[in-house]
Design an enzyme around this catalytic site. Structure first.
Site, mmCIF file in Angstrom:
data_model
loop_
_atom_site.group_PDB
_atom_site.id
_atom_site.type_symbol
_atom_site.label_atom_id
_atom_site.label_comp_id
_atom_site.label_asym_id
_atom_site.label_seq_id
_atom_site.Cartn_x
_atom_site.Cartn_y
_atom_site.Cartn_z
ATOM 1 N N LYS A 49 -6.655 -14.825 24.877
ATOM 2 C CA LYS A 49 -8.083 -14.954 24.540
ATOM 3 C C LYS A 49 -8.616 -16.299 25.011
ATOM 4 C CE LYS A 49 -7.939 -18.173 21.075
ATOM 5 N NZ LYS A 49 -8.276 -19.539 21.307
ATOM 6 N N ASP A 109 -5.482 -16.737 13.914
ATOM 7 C CA ASP A 109 -5.963 -15.984 15.083
ATOM 8 C C ASP A 109 -5.362 -14.571 15.172
ATOM 9 O OD1 ASP A 109 -7.626 -17.917 16.087
ATOM 10 O OD2 ASP A 109 -6.231 -18.634 17.630
HETATM 11 P P1 ATP Z 1 -3.745 -20.914 19.525
HETATM 12 O O1 ATP Z 1 -4.771 -20.717 20.577
HETATM 13 O O2 ATP Z 1 -3.613 -19.746 18.561
HETATM 14 O O3 ATP Z 1 -3.777 -22.256 18.864
HETATM 15 P P2 ATP Z 1 -1.896 -21.634 21.535
HETATM 16 O O4 ATP Z 1 -2.251 -20.814 22.725
HETATM 17 O O5 ATP Z 1 -2.431 -23.026 21.505
HETATM 18 O O6 ATP Z 1 -2.330 -20.852 20.239
HETATM 19 P P3 ATP Z 1 0.792 -20.664 21.552
HETATM 20 O O7 ATP Z 1 1.009 -20.292 22.981
HETATM 21 O O8 ATP Z 1 0.553 -19.574 20.593
HETATM 22 O O9 ATP Z 1 -0.355 -21.747 21.418
HETATM 23 O O10 ATP Z 1 2.056 -21.523 21.135
HETATM 24 C C1 ATP Z 1 2.064 -22.384 20.045
HETATM 25 C C2 ATP Z 1 3.500 -22.644 19.600
HETATM 26 O O11 ATP Z 1 4.019 -21.449 19.021
HETATM 27 C C3 ATP Z 1 4.408 -23.017 20.751
HETATM 28 O O12 ATP Z 1 4.876 -24.318 20.535
HETATM 29 C C4 ATP Z 1 5.553 -22.005 20.704
HETATM 30 O O13 ATP Z 1 6.824 -22.619 20.730
HETATM 31 C C5 ATP Z 1 5.372 -21.255 19.388
HETATM 32 N N1 ATP Z 1 5.602 -19.798 19.545
HETATM 33 C C6 ATP Z 1 6.264 -18.997 18.711
HETATM 34 N N2 ATP Z 1 6.276 -17.731 19.140
HETATM 35 C C7 ATP Z 1 5.610 -17.700 20.293
HETATM 36 C C8 ATP Z 1 5.304 -16.666 21.213
HETATM 37 N N3 ATP Z 1 5.691 -15.392 21.040
HETATM 38 N N4 ATP Z 1 4.569 -17.005 22.294
HETATM 39 C C9 ATP Z 1 4.147 -18.286 22.468
HETATM 40 N N5 ATP Z 1 4.431 -19.294 21.641
HETATM 41 C C10 ATP Z 1 5.161 -19.013 20.559
#
Ligand code: ATP
Length: 289
Positions: free
Chosen positions: A13, A140
């Site tokens: 997203k 989210d």
């Molecule tokens: P948001 O936009 O919801 O804040 P994000 O895009 O910033 O999320 P993610 O890619 O969801 O961040 O990753 C955040 C943390 O979650 C990472 O440090 C990762 O190690 C952990 N994590 C746990 N499971 C997953 C997964 N299936 N995919 C990605 N990251 C994951």
């Protein structure tokens, strides 16, 4: 049951608009955001195990944990406990969404596991049941279960579907820096923000299918924190805009920057320049879903 499996696309997203209204007593923030799914997606394959009740996580990415820390693991465990599922699951995550990027990569994998296990084990839970379960694992997650275009309020759990905005090209660029969502929210001066995005005006523009006005109003208050710390974010935004993007802003807590283009060639040229100038190599061309 013999090893039946299901494969789902877990879309990333972006936030077309992100406002923080106030900091709540419990440390959470009240937000008002326009969420939009994009075509860049992970692929989640869930296989039911008939000989064990383990949760096995495998992934193509070296950047995410393969243990109980993975959000896909947490979703599987919660589904098994809530609906008394006796089988174990093997979950393979083909990771294409940049990690820790502001694109809800973890939350969308989590949402796909809820939906996939609901189908695979013929549980028959409604979308609302899954959303209520999902919010336990992240703000989210309910949106990721719903997908498409939505207004997100409260801490992210109050969702109102919106019409899909006009088609366009979304250029995504994730700089090679790690941004902690926690750090960004902790350093946000939520109660003294001078500028608040016109989210209601954006909704109006979406309803009128007016892409130009929508783009003019796009804004993200979290850039006051992440953008200040990492100048590369505004460098990428400037490049996208000077190459013809109608708008370019940061998504979520960052550091992913997206640009909205209506011309495929211009988007391609901007992507090439971002790579050539070594701003980042992690660049994707996508569209709204
Ligand atoms: P948001 O936009 O919801 O804040 P994000 O895009 O910033 O999320 P993610 O890619 O969801 O961040 O990753 C955040 C943390 O979650 C990472 O440090 C990762 O190690 C952990 N994590 C746990 N499971 C997953 C997964 N299936 N995919 C990605 N990251 C994951």
């Amino acid at each position: 049951m013999t090893n039946q499996s299901i494969t789902l696309k877990a879309y990333g997203k972006i936030n077309l608009g992100l406002d923080v209204l106030r900091r709540l007593e419990n440390g959470y923030h009240e937000v008002k955001m326009i969420m939009q799914s994009v075509s860049l997606h992970d692929v989640i394959t869930i296989t039911a195990l008939d000989t064990s009740n383990d949760i096995i996580i495998r992934t193509s990415s070296g950047k995410i944990p393969c243990n109980e820390q993975n959000l896909a693991y947490k979703a599987a465990k919660l589904m098994m406990e809530t609906y008394s599922i006796q089988n174990g699951v093997d979950i393979y995550i083909e990771k294409n969404i940049p990690v820790a990027a502001g694109m809800a990569g973890g939350s969308t994998d989590c949402a796909a596991v809820f939906k996939g296990m609901n189908s695979l084990f013929e549980i028959g839970a409604s979308e609302m049941d899954l959303r209520n379960l999902g919010v336990k694992l992240g703000a989210d997650v309910p949106y990721c279960i719903m997908g498409h275009t939505a207004l997100s309020e409260g801490i992210g759990e109050i969702l109102t579907p919106l019409p899909k905005p006009p088609a366009c090209i979304v250029l995504l660029a994730k700089p090679d820096i790690d941004v902690s969502t926690k750090y960004v929210y902790e350093n946000l001066q939520a109660d003294t923000l001078e500028i608040h995005p016109d989210i209601d005006g954006m909704i109006c523009a979406i309803e009128k299918q007016d892409l130009h006005t929508l783009c003019t109003k796009m804004d993200n208050v979290l850039e006051t924190v992440t953008g200040k710390k990492y100048p590369i974010i505004s460098e990428i935004e400037h490049l996208m805009k000077s190459e013809g993007a109608l708008q370019s802003i940061m998504s979520g807590s960052g550091p992913t920057v997206f640009g909205i283009f209506t011309d495929t060639e211009k988007a391609g040229k901007a992507a090439a320049l971002i790579r050539e100038r070594n701003l980042t190599q992690e660049v994707h061309v996508a569209e709204f879903i």
